[in-house]
Design a protein around this motif. Structure first.
Motif, short mmCIF file in Angstrom:
data_model
loop_
_atom_site.label_atom_id
_atom_site.label_comp_id
_atom_site.label_asym_id
_atom_site.label_seq_id
_atom_site.Cartn_x
_atom_site.Cartn_y
_atom_site.Cartn_z
N MET A 1 0.82 -1.20 0.00
CA MET A 1 0.00 0.00 0.00
C MET A 1 0.86 1.25 0.00
N ALA A 2 0.36 2.31 -0.64
CA ALA A 2 0.99 3.62 -0.55
C ALA A 2 0.62 4.23 0.80
N GLY A 3 1.32 5.30 1.18
CA GLY A 3 0.99 5.97 2.43
C GLY A 3 -0.39 6.60 2.36
N ILE A 4 -1.19 6.43 3.41
CA ILE A 4 -2.49 7.08 3.48
C ILE A 4 -2.61 7.81 4.81
N ASP A 5 -3.41 8.88 4.80
CA ASP A 5 -3.67 9.66 6.00
C ASP A 5 -5.17 9.78 6.11
N LEU A 6 -5.76 9.11 7.09
CA LEU A 6 -7.21 8.97 7.14
C LEU A 6 -7.73 9.27 8.54
N ASP A 7 -8.71 10.17 8.63
CA ASP A 7 -9.37 10.47 9.90
C ASP A 7 -10.83 10.06 9.80
N VAL A 8 -11.33 9.36 10.81
CA VAL A 8 -12.73 8.96 10.88
C VAL A 8 -13.34 9.63 12.10
N GLY A 9 -14.45 10.32 11.90
CA GLY A 9 -15.06 11.07 12.99
C GLY A 9 -15.83 10.20 13.97
N HIS A 10 -15.95 10.67 15.20
CA HIS A 10 -16.71 9.96 16.23
C HIS A 10 -18.16 9.79 15.80
N GLY A 11 -18.67 8.56 15.86
CA GLY A 11 -20.06 8.30 15.53
C GLY A 11 -20.35 8.22 14.05
N GLU A 12 -19.34 8.23 13.21
CA GLU A 12 -19.55 8.16 11.76
C GLU A 12 -19.82 6.73 11.30
N PHE A 13 -20.59 6.63 10.22
CA PHE A 13 -20.64 5.39 9.45
C PHE A 13 -19.74 5.66 8.25
N PHE A 14 -18.54 5.10 8.29
CA PHE A 14 -17.49 5.41 7.32
C PHE A 14 -17.19 4.16 6.50
N PRO A 331 1.68 5.50 -8.31
CA PRO A 331 1.13 4.66 -7.26
C PRO A 331 1.87 4.78 -5.94
N GLY A 332 3.05 5.38 -5.94
CA GLY A 332 3.77 5.51 -4.69
C GLY A 332 3.47 6.78 -3.93
N ALA A 333 2.70 7.69 -4.54
CA ALA A 333 2.42 8.96 -3.88
C ALA A 333 1.37 8.78 -2.80
N PRO A 334 1.56 9.40 -1.63
CA PRO A 334 0.57 9.27 -0.57
C PRO A 334 -0.69 10.05 -0.88
N ALA A 335 -1.83 9.55 -0.39
CA ALA A 335 -3.10 10.26 -0.53
C ALA A 335 -3.42 10.92 0.79
N THR A 336 -3.52 12.24 0.82
CA THR A 336 -3.80 12.96 2.05
C THR A 336 -5.28 13.27 2.12
N VAL A 337 -5.91 12.89 3.22
CA VAL A 337 -7.34 13.08 3.38
C VAL A 337 -7.58 14.08 4.49
N PRO A 338 -8.33 15.17 4.24
CA PRO A 338 -8.58 16.15 5.28
C PRO A 338 -9.39 15.56 6.41
N ALA A 339 -9.14 16.02 7.63
CA ALA A 339 -9.85 15.53 8.80
C ALA A 339 -11.27 16.08 8.82
N PRO A 340 -12.24 15.30 9.34
CA PRO A 340 -13.60 15.80 9.46
C PRO A 340 -13.71 16.78 10.60
N ALA A 341 -14.86 17.45 10.68
CA ALA A 341 -15.06 18.44 11.74
C ALA A 341 -15.19 17.78 13.10
N ARG A 342 -15.71 16.55 13.12
CA ARG A 342 -15.89 15.87 14.39
C ARG A 342 -14.58 15.25 14.88
N GLY A 343 -14.53 14.98 16.19
CA GLY A 343 -13.32 14.42 16.77
C GLY A 343 -12.99 13.08 16.17
N PRO A 344 -11.71 12.78 15.90
CA PRO A 344 -11.35 11.53 15.25
C PRO A 344 -11.38 10.36 16.19
N HIS A 345 -11.62 9.16 15.60
CA HIS A 345 -11.44 7.88 16.31
C HIS A 345 -10.25 7.19 15.71
#
Length: 345
Positions: A1-14, A331-345
Motif C-alpha cells: 500500500m501507498a501511504g495514506i492519512d485517514l481520519d474517521v469522525g466519532h459516531g460516523e458510518f465510514f 502509485p507511490g504517492a501518498p493520498a492525504t485526506v482532510p480531517a472531518p469536523a468531528r473528533g477523530p477515532h
C-alpha cells in the motif's frame, strides 16, 4: 500500500470502498491490530494504539463469515468474550439480553446458529461485537454472503442500528450502491491508495479522478477532440448518464449553460426500471444515456438520429491522466485526506 492519512469522525458510518486488492481490508486490519504498519501510527480517540495487540484496542471486528461457534447457543456466542473476561454471571446475562434486543433477536437466545437464517446469523455476529459497546466497530464485507433481497433489508437495519447505538462503524465493501446508501462518508481506494474521501453525494456528483467517476456508479468520460468539439475544452469530463436528456434532432439554438451533441443510437438496453441508450456522437466517441422506463422511447431505436443535451455544470472536469481512465500515474504517492469536523477515532 501507498501511504495514506485517514481520519474517521466519532459516531460516523465510514465506508472503505474499492475493488478487490485495492487496500481497503488491509486498512481495516491495521486499525484492528491484525497488521502492523511499516511506518506511521494508528490512533484511537487521540491515543496511539499502534503497538497494542488487537484485544487491547477498544475495537471489535465483524467478519464476512460471522465466525460463530456452531456448538454454542446464540446467548453463549454473544456472551463468550464476557465469560472469558470473567464478567459476573448476572451482569453478563443482562448485557447479552441488551445486545440481542439491540439487533431485534429477543427470544432467539437458546437457538444454535444452524437454526437461524443468514440475516439472523449476521445479527448475532453484530450483537457479539456490540455487547462490549466498543469505541469502533469494524465490518469486513459482512453482507457479501447474503442474497440480494436480504442484503437490501440488512443494509437498512445496519444503518438504523448504527444510529441507535452511536458507535463509529468502519465498513469495508466493494459494492458502490451499498457504500452510497449507508455511509456518512466514503473513502474510495484504488491500487493501494485513496483516490477520494467525501460524502456519498460529493463522491458521486463531483468525482476527483477518472477512476472514481468510473467505479462509483456509471459515468461517461468525454475527452480529447470530442470534448473540445462539444464543450470547447479538451477535458477530460465526467458526465453521469442520468444527467443527459435525449430527444429528436432540433434546430433550436443551444441554451446558455448547456452542452449539446448530435449522434446516432448504437444500441438500446432494457433494464426494467430504466432504459440504457448508447449513442455514437458525430463529434466522435460514445455516450451512455439513462432514461426512466416510463419515458417515451420511440426516438431511441438503433440507427435513429438523436440530440443529447445536458447542463454544462454536470460536465465535471477531471485531472488529466497520461494513462488509461482509472490508472494511477504515481502509485507511490501518498493520498492525504482532510480531517472531518468531528473528533477523530
Amino acid at each position: 500500500m501507498a501511504g495514506i492519512d485517514l481520519d474517521v469522525g466519532h459516531g460516523e458510518f465510514f465506508s472503505l470502498l474499492g475493488p478487490s486488492g485495492s487496500g481497503k481490508t488491509t486498512t481495516l486490519r491495521l486499525i484492528a491490530g491484525f497488521e502492523e504498519p511499516t511506518a506511521g501510527s494508528v490512533e484511537l480517540a487521540g491515543q496511539d494504539v499502534t503497538g497494542l495487540a488487537p484485544y487491547e484496542r477498544d475495537v471489535h471486528t465483524v467478519f464476512q463469515d460471522y465466525a460463530l461457534f456452531p456448538h454454542m447457543t446464540v446467548e453463549q456466542n454473544v456472551g463468550y468474550a464476557l465469560k472469558v473476561r470473567k464478567v459476573p454471571r448476572a451482569e453478563r446475562a443482562e448485557r447479552v439480553r441488551a445486545a440481542l434486543a439491540s439487533v431485534r433477536l429477543e427470544g432467539h437466545g437458546r437457538r444454535r446458529p444452524a437454526q437461524l437464517s443468514g440475516g439472523q446469523r449476521q445479527r448475532v455476529a453484530l450483537a457479539r461485537a456490540l455487547v462490549d459497546r466498543p469505541a469502533v466497530l469494524l465490518l469486513d464485507e459482512p453482507l457479501a454472503a447474503l442474497d440480494l433481497q436480504l442484503r437490501g433489508r440488512m443494509q437498512a437495519e445496519l444503518k438504523e442500528l448504527q444510529r441507535e447505538v452511536g458507535i463509529t462503524f468502519v465498513f469495508v465493501t466493494h459494492d458502490q450502491g451499498e457504500a452510497l446508501s449507508m455511509s456518512d462518508r466514503v473513502a474510495v481506494f484504488n491500487a493501494g491508495r485513496i483516490e477520494q474521501v467525501g460524502t456519498p453525494a460529493e463522491v458521486y456528483e463531483k468525482p476527483a479522478t477518472a477512476f472514481v467517476a468510473g467505479f462509483v456508479g456509471v459515468s461517461n468520460l468525454l475527452t480529447g477532440e470530442p470534448a473540445r468539439r462539444v464543450t470547447g475544452a479538451p477535458g477530460p469530463y465526467s458526465i453521469r448518464p442520468e444527467r443527459i436528456t435525449l430527444s429528436a434532432p432540433s434546430a433550436e439554438r443551444e441554451a446558455a449553460g448547456e452542452h449539446r451533441a448530435g449522434g446516432t443510437v448504437a444500441d438500446v438496453v432494457y433494464l426494467g426500471h430504466a432504459v440504457r441508450v448508447l449513442v455514437d456522437l458525430d463529434a466522435g466517441g460514445r455516450l451512455t444515456v439513462l432514461r426512466h422506463a416510463g419515458e417515451p422511447a420511440t426516438e431511441a431505436a438503433p440507427g435513429a438520429r438523436v440530440l443529447l443535451r445536458w447542463p454544462a455544470a454536470h460536465a465535471v472536469p477531471l485531472p488529466a491522466d497520461p494513462g488509461e481512465p482509472g490508472t494511477d500515474p504515481d502509485p507511490g504517492a501518498p493520498a492525504t485526506v482532510p480531517a472531518p469536523a468531528r473528533g477523530p477515532h
